[in-house]
Design a protein around this motif. Structure first.
Motif, PDB file in Angstrom:
ATOM      1  N   THR A   1       0.825  -1.206   0.000  1.00  0.00           N
ATOM      2  CA  THR A   1       0.000   0.000   0.000  1.00  0.00           C
ATOM      3  C   THR A   1       0.859   1.254   0.000  1.00  0.00           C
ATOM      4  N   VAL A   2       0.205   2.377  -0.255  1.00  0.00           N
ATOM      5  CA  VAL A   2       0.867   3.681  -0.166  1.00  0.00           C
ATOM      6  C   VAL A   2       1.461   3.853   1.235  1.00  0.00           C
ATOM      7  N   ALA A   3       0.676   3.538   2.261  1.00  0.00           N
ATOM      8  CA  ALA A   3       1.147   3.681   3.648  1.00  0.00           C
ATOM      9  C   ALA A   3       2.360   2.796   3.927  1.00  0.00           C
ATOM     10  N   ASP A   4       2.417   1.620   3.323  1.00  0.00           N
ATOM     11  CA  ASP A   4       3.566   0.727   3.516  1.00  0.00           C
ATOM     12  C   ASP A   4       4.864   1.421   3.085  1.00  0.00           C
TER      13      ASP A   4
ATOM     14  N   ALA B   1       3.822  13.989   4.782  1.00  0.00           N
ATOM     15  CA  ALA B   1       3.329  13.455   3.505  1.00  0.00           C
ATOM     16  C   ALA B   1       2.019  14.177   3.185  1.00  0.00           C
ATOM     17  N   HIS B   2       2.153  15.424   2.744  1.00  0.00           N
ATOM     18  CA  HIS B   2       0.997  16.293   2.568  1.00  0.00           C
ATOM     19  C   HIS B   2       0.231  15.993   1.275  1.00  0.00           C
ATOM     20  N   LEU B   3       0.932  16.031   0.171  1.00  0.00           N
ATOM     21  CA  LEU B   3       0.322  15.785  -1.135  1.00  0.00           C
ATOM     22  C   LEU B   3       0.841  14.443  -1.638  1.00  0.00           C
ATOM     23  N   VAL B   4      -0.037  13.463  -1.699  1.00  0.00           N
ATOM     24  CA  VAL B   4       0.330  12.112  -2.111  1.00  0.00           C
ATOM     25  C   VAL B   4      -0.472  11.771  -3.365  1.00  0.00           C
ATOM     26  N   LEU B   5       0.261  11.452  -4.423  1.00  0.00           N
ATOM     27  CA  LEU B   5      -0.362  11.136  -5.707  1.00  0.00           C
ATOM     28  C   LEU B   5       0.097   9.772  -6.188  1.00  0.00           C
ATOM     29  N   VAL B   6      -0.819   9.009  -6.744  1.00  0.00           N
ATOM     30  CA  VAL B   6      -0.481   7.779  -7.453  1.00  0.00           C
ATOM     31  C   VAL B   6      -0.928   7.993  -8.888  1.00  0.00           C
ATOM     32  N   ASN B   7       0.046   8.008  -9.780  1.00  0.00           N
ATOM     33  CA  ASN B   7      -0.217   8.261 -11.201  1.00  0.00           C
ATOM     34  C   ASN B   7      -0.990   9.565 -11.389  1.00  0.00           C
ATOM     35  N   GLY B   8      -0.662  10.568 -10.570  1.00  0.00           N
ATOM     36  CA  GLY B   8      -1.280  11.882 -10.701  1.00  0.00           C
ATOM     37  C   GLY B   8      -2.616  12.040 -10.003  1.00  0.00           C
ATOM     38  N   VAL B   9      -3.096  11.012  -9.320  1.00  0.00           N
ATOM     39  CA  VAL B   9      -4.389  11.059  -8.630  1.00  0.00           C
ATOM     40  C   VAL B   9      -4.140  11.185  -7.127  1.00  0.00           C
ATOM     41  N   PHE B  10      -4.760  12.193  -6.498  1.00  0.00           N
ATOM     42  CA  PHE B  10      -4.600  12.443  -5.069  1.00  0.00           C
ATOM     43  C   PHE B  10      -5.143  11.279  -4.246  1.00  0.00           C
ATOM     44  N   ILE B  11      -4.338  10.852  -3.276  1.00  0.00           N
ATOM     45  CA  ILE B  11      -4.753   9.808  -2.343  1.00  0.00           C
ATOM     46  C   ILE B  11      -4.861  10.462  -0.963  1.00  0.00           C
ATOM     47  N   PRO B  12      -6.088  10.650  -0.444  1.00  0.00           N
ATOM     48  CA  PRO B  12      -6.256  11.297   0.857  1.00  0.00           C
ATOM     49  C   PRO B  12      -5.708  10.422   1.985  1.00  0.00           C
TER      50      PRO B  12
ATOM     51  N   ARG C   1      -4.774   5.953   2.318  1.00  0.00           N
ATOM     52  CA  ARG C   1      -3.392   5.512   2.071  1.00  0.00           C
ATOM     53  C   ARG C   1      -3.111   4.122   2.605  1.00  0.00           C
ATOM     54  N   ILE C   2      -3.774   3.740   3.667  1.00  0.00           N
ATOM     55  CA  ILE C   2      -3.561   2.405   4.224  1.00  0.00           C
ATOM     56  C   ILE C   2      -4.263   1.332   3.390  1.00  0.00           C
ATOM     57  N   ARG C   3      -5.252   1.734   2.600  1.00  0.00           N
ATOM     58  CA  ARG C   3      -6.026   0.784   1.792  1.00  0.00           C
ATOM     59  C   ARG C   3      -5.639   0.780   0.316  1.00  0.00           C
ATOM     60  N   HIS C   4      -5.035   1.868  -0.152  1.00  0.00           N
ATOM     61  CA  HIS C   4      -4.743   1.968  -1.587  1.00  0.00           C
ATOM     62  C   HIS C   4      -3.553   1.077  -1.943  1.00  0.00           C
ATOM     63  N   ARG C   5      -3.834  -0.004  -2.649  1.00  0.00           N
ATOM     64  CA  ARG C   5      -2.796  -0.947  -3.050  1.00  0.00           C
ATOM     65  C   ARG C   5      -2.181  -0.509  -4.375  1.00  0.00           C
ATOM     66  N   LEU C   6      -0.873  -0.538  -4.400  1.00  0.00           N
ATOM     67  CA  LEU C   6      -0.159  -0.169  -5.613  1.00  0.00           C
ATOM     68  C   LEU C   6      -0.251  -1.289  -6.639  1.00  0.00           C
TER      69      LEU C   6
ATOM     70  N   GLU D   1       3.271   5.015 -10.157  1.00  0.00           N
ATOM     71  CA  GLU D   1       4.229   6.022  -9.696  1.00  0.00           C
ATOM     72  C   GLU D   1       3.631   6.717  -8.483  1.00  0.00           C
ATOM     73  N   LEU D   2       4.284   6.553  -7.334  1.00  0.00           N
ATOM     74  CA  LEU D   2       3.872   7.185  -6.089  1.00  0.00           C
ATOM     75  C   LEU D   2       4.760   8.405  -5.875  1.00  0.00           C
ATOM     76  N   ALA D   3       4.137   9.580  -5.772  1.00  0.00           N
ATOM     77  CA  ALA D   3       4.865  10.833  -5.592  1.00  0.00           C
ATOM     78  C   ALA D   3       4.337  11.545  -4.354  1.00  0.00           C
ATOM     79  N   ILE D   4       5.266  12.050  -3.527  1.00  0.00           N
ATOM     80  CA  ILE D   4       4.886  12.668  -2.262  1.00  0.00           C
ATOM     81  C   ILE D   4       5.598  14.006  -2.102  1.00  0.00           C
ATOM     82  N   TRP D   5       4.793  15.033  -1.726  1.00  0.00           N
ATOM     83  CA  TRP D   5       5.314  16.363  -1.454  1.00  0.00           C
ATOM     84  C   TRP D   5       5.012  16.742  -0.006  1.00  0.00           C
ATOM     85  N   PRO D   6       5.918  17.514   0.610  1.00  0.00           N
ATOM     86  CA  PRO D   6       5.644  18.007   1.961  1.00  0.00           C
ATOM     87  C   PRO D   6       4.719  19.225   1.894  1.00  0.00           C
TER      88      PRO D   6
END
Length: 83
Positions: free
Chosen positions: A33-36, A48-59, A63-68, A73-78
């Motif tokens: 998962t994203v959280a992993d 981990a303020h702005l978290v995107l998977v393939n450009g889609v925001f993951i609230p 994050r604990i449920r969204h399986r990669l 592409e997981l991208a994280i911004w502060p």
């Protein structure tokens, strides 16, 4: 499966020193998962303020449920402060 993991700005300090740039190509297990990955690289959750998977925001609540998936592409911004 292979995924890309990108940390931006000050968060890139959490990546291994031998990396090139702010991106890692990772081999992860199915079901990761994203959280992993946030935990694996010790990124503080509050940073981990702005978290995107393939450009889609993951609230945060997802994050604990969204399986990669393969090739994600997981991208994280502060949080960004400024005036």
């Amino acid at each position: 499966m292979k995924v890309a993991f990108k940390l931006f700005a000050s968060l890139s300090d959490y990546l291994p020193a031998d990396r090139k740039g702010n991106r890692l190509e990772l081999d992860v297990e199915d079901g990761t998962t994203v959280a992993d990955l946030i935990r694996r690289y010790n990124v503080p959750e509050r940073s981990a303020h702005l978290v995107l998977v393939n450009g889609v925001f993951i609230p945060p609540s997802e994050r604990i449920r969204h399986r990669l998936q393969p090739s994600d592409e997981l991208a994280i911004w502060p949080p960004i402060a400024g005036g």
